[in-house]
Design a protein around this motif. Structure first.
Motif, PDB file in Angstrom:
ATOM      1  N   LYS A  42      -7.642  13.750 -11.457  1.00 12.88           N
ATOM      2  CA  LYS A  42      -7.395  14.372 -10.032  1.00 12.88           C
ATOM      3  C   LYS A  42      -7.776  13.292  -8.838  1.00 12.88           C
ATOM      4  O   LYS A  42      -8.921  12.621  -8.842  1.00 12.88           O
ATOM      5  N   LEU A  43      -6.985  13.266  -7.682  1.00 14.02           N
ATOM      6  CA  LEU A  43      -7.207  12.236  -6.838  1.00 14.02           C
ATOM      7  C   LEU A  43      -7.657  13.007  -5.227  1.00 14.02           C
ATOM      8  O   LEU A  43      -7.214  14.078  -5.266  1.00 14.02           O
ATOM      9  N   LYS A  44      -8.426  12.647  -4.679  1.00 11.00           N
ATOM     10  CA  LYS A  44      -8.726  12.756  -3.364  1.00 11.00           C
ATOM     11  C   LYS A  44      -7.474  12.632  -2.421  1.00 11.00           C
ATOM     12  O   LYS A  44      -6.486  11.929  -2.563  1.00 11.00           O
ATOM     13  N   ARG A  49      -3.698   6.348  -0.011  1.00  8.55           N
ATOM     14  CA  ARG A  49      -3.583   5.724   1.155  1.00  8.55           C
ATOM     15  C   ARG A  49      -4.376   4.350   1.049  1.00  8.55           C
ATOM     16  O   ARG A  49      -4.136   3.371   1.715  1.00  8.55           O
ATOM     17  N   GLU A  50      -5.681   4.692   0.651  1.00  7.63           N
ATOM     18  CA  GLU A  50      -6.602   3.608   0.472  1.00  7.63           C
ATOM     19  C   GLU A  50      -6.291   2.542  -0.295  1.00  7.63           C
ATOM     20  O   GLU A  50      -6.268   1.323  -0.418  1.00  7.63           O
ATOM     21  N   VAL A  57       0.894  -2.195   0.054  1.00  9.11           N
ATOM     22  CA  VAL A  57       2.313  -1.674  -0.170  1.00  9.11           C
ATOM     23  C   VAL A  57       2.407  -0.184   0.720  1.00  9.11           C
ATOM     24  O   VAL A  57       1.437   0.323   0.863  1.00  9.11           O
ATOM     25  N   SER A  58       3.610   0.580   0.420  1.00 16.34           N
ATOM     26  CA  SER A  58       3.469   1.730   0.999  1.00 16.34           C
ATOM     27  C   SER A  58       2.991   2.837   0.107  1.00 16.34           C
ATOM     28  O   SER A  58       2.907   2.683  -0.935  1.00 16.34           O
ATOM     29  N   ARG A  63       2.404   6.641  -4.836  1.00 16.79           N
ATOM     30  CA  ARG A  63       2.179   8.061  -5.341  1.00 16.79           C
ATOM     31  C   ARG A  63       3.331   8.066  -6.412  1.00 16.79           C
ATOM     32  O   ARG A  63       3.264   8.878  -7.376  1.00 16.79           O
ATOM     33  N   ARG A  64       4.516   7.334  -6.366  1.00 15.41           N
ATOM     34  CA  ARG A  64       5.391   7.143  -7.505  1.00 15.41           C
ATOM     35  C   ARG A  64       4.726   6.656  -8.805  1.00 15.41           C
ATOM     36  O   ARG A  64       4.835   7.147 -10.110  1.00 15.41           O
ATOM     37  N   VAL A  65       3.792   5.783  -8.763  1.00 15.84           N
ATOM     38  CA  VAL A  65       3.088   5.298  -9.907  1.00 15.84           C
ATOM     39  C   VAL A  65       2.032   6.146 -10.566  1.00 15.84           C
ATOM     40  O   VAL A  65       2.175   6.582 -11.589  1.00 15.84           O
ATOM     41  N   TRP A  66       1.597   7.208  -9.629  1.00 16.44           N
ATOM     42  CA  TRP A  66       0.626   8.064 -10.257  1.00 16.44           C
ATOM     43  C   TRP A  66       1.386   9.237 -10.659  1.00 16.44           C
ATOM     44  O   TRP A  66       1.058  10.033 -11.714  1.00 16.44           O
TER      45      TRP A  66
END
Length: 443
Positions: A42-44, A49-50, A57-58, A63-66
């Motif tokens: 899980k991510l914060k 963004r960091e 990159v955007s 997010r698509r990679v995750w």
């Protein structure tokens, strides 16, 4: 001011990078960074963004990679974040059934455009297949029609060219150094269509004639024998007997802007048997006496010609009387009918000499004669020698085809063999092939 400009340029570069496709290396780096920052997968809220700022990159790409990572974990497969675009994007290749090409009539396969129309595809698609080697281009030239009697005569001619002493072991062709090939050839002052290479800024060439169906031309009689070399490989006889134009000089009946009345002008003459006999006696025989090697003076000299109606027969009394005065044993021989591939002039020398003379400008018949004579004198004797080897290789192909002419001239790579010092003087033939042809003629 320079520091601010540099910062703006860097920001512009980073903004441009945000919209580029991620490489597989970037995707792997983003995945490793997200995995290191995650807790129990899980991510914060600020992690994506960091990481996006870290890789310039955007956020959406991170997010698509995750999401790909979580999708792989749900399916229980190894995590794969590589790009799927190489398989799913781009223009799909058009599938063409090339087996249909053989069923299309050849009249519809003369150009890429007509073949594409017959297949129902775009010509660019077919052109790409041609560049990929899936289609082949062939230039078809008309060849003489051969009857069974012609094929049999061609096989007999092939057998007559073998050295009789070699038949017991490995059948080998004669060196053909006592055979003189003669034939006639038309040479034109220019061609209806000529190809030039030029700069785009150059003006297109503009060529004019009074009547393009009456281009100036002259028929030449050419006589060629095989060159001879000494033990050191130095050419001691180039094989060139001579070249003679069929022309006559006549005074101009009236004046013109280019010449006064009575000026001798060059005109062509029609060739018949009387003219052929005259050229053989007055041109060819004296030339043979002048240039023929002394070590071959005791051998029979054969003059090979085709079966044109204007040619002199082998038992012509006028020719035999002229030969008797030379002191040489010179005889005429006829090559098989409809067999230009058995004469070195039609086999290769005429086309080569034509292309070489086309490089020179001939504004009139006199210039044409000078240009053709110049190229004939400068013709390389080594090329003539190689054509004789090509003739022997063609004789082998004729034997393989049962006397037919539906064969391709074999490539021996004679230039490379000659550079390496391995060019053969004569060619040999497979004994089984020789015996099969002999048996076929005996039946």
């Amino acid at each position: 001011m320079d520091v601010e400009q540099e910062q703006q340029d860097n920001e512009q570069v980073h903004d441009d990078d945000k919209y580029k496709n991620l490489t597989d290396l970037q995707r792997a780096g983003i995945y490793e960074e997200l995995l290191a920052r995650s807790v129990n997968r899980k991510l914060k809220k600020t992690t994506t963004r960091e990481v996006a700022n870290m890789f310039h990159v955007s956020v959406q790409k991170v997010r698509r990679v995750w999401r790909r990572v979580k999708e792989c974990l749900r399916q229980g497969v190894p995590v794969d974040v590589r790009s799927r675009k190489p398989k799913n994007c781009g223009r799909k290749r058009i599938v063409v059934d090339l087996s249909m090409v053989a069923e299309i009539p050849r009249s519809q396969r003369r150009t890429i455009r007509s073949l594409a129309r017959a297949l129902g595809v775009k010509k660019t698609t077919l052109h790409r297949m041609f560049t990929d080697g899936l289609l082949d281009r062939h230039s078809s030239s008309l060849k003489p029609y051969l009857k069974e009697a012609n094929k049999k005569a061609r096989l007999q001619f092939c057998l007559s060219m073998f050295d009789q002493q070699s038949l017991q072991n490995r059948p080998t062709f004669r060196d053909m150094r006592n055979i003189i090939h003669i034939d006639e050839k038309w040479f034109n002052t220019t061609q209806k269509t000529m190809k030039f290479y030029k700069l785009p800024s150059e003006i297109d060439p503009h060529r004019t004639v009074q009547n393009k169906n009456s281009i100036g031309k002259i028929m030449f009689l050419v006589a060629i024998a095989r060159p001879r070399y000494n033990a050191e490989g130095i050419c001691i006889f180039d094989g060139k007997i001579g070249i003679w134009p069929f022309i006559k000089k006549e005074p101009a009946p009236r004046k013109s802007d280019y010449r006064p009345r009575g000026t001798l002008i060059t005109k062509t003459i029609s060739v018949n048997r009387e003219i052929s006999r005259q050229f053989l006696i007055q041109k060819v025989l004296p030339a043979i006496q002048a240039v023929w090697p002394q070590e071959l003076a005791g051998e029979t000299i054969w003059i090979q010609q085709d079966n044109a109606p204007s040619h002199v027969p082998s038992n012509d009394p006028g020719f035999l009387n002229a030969v008797a005065q030379t002191g040489l044993d010179i005889r005429l021989m006829q090559q098989p009918s409809n067999s230009p591939d058995m004469n070195i002039l039609d086999l290769g020398l005429f086309s080569s000499l034509q292309s070489m003379s086309d490089r020179l400008v001939s504004n009139n018949l006199d210039e044409l004669i000078n240009n053709v004579q110049h190229e004939y004198d400068a013709y390389d004797a080594d090329k003539i020698n190689r054509i004789f080897l090509t003739l022997q290789s063609c004789l082998i192909e004729v034997m393989k085809r049962g006397g037919s002419n539906d064969y391709k001239i074999p490539h021996m790579y004679k230039d490379g063999l000659e550079r390496a010092g391995n060019l053969p003087d004569v060619l040999d033939c497979d004994r089984e092939l020789y015996e099969s042809v002999t048996q076929a003629l005996a039946e």
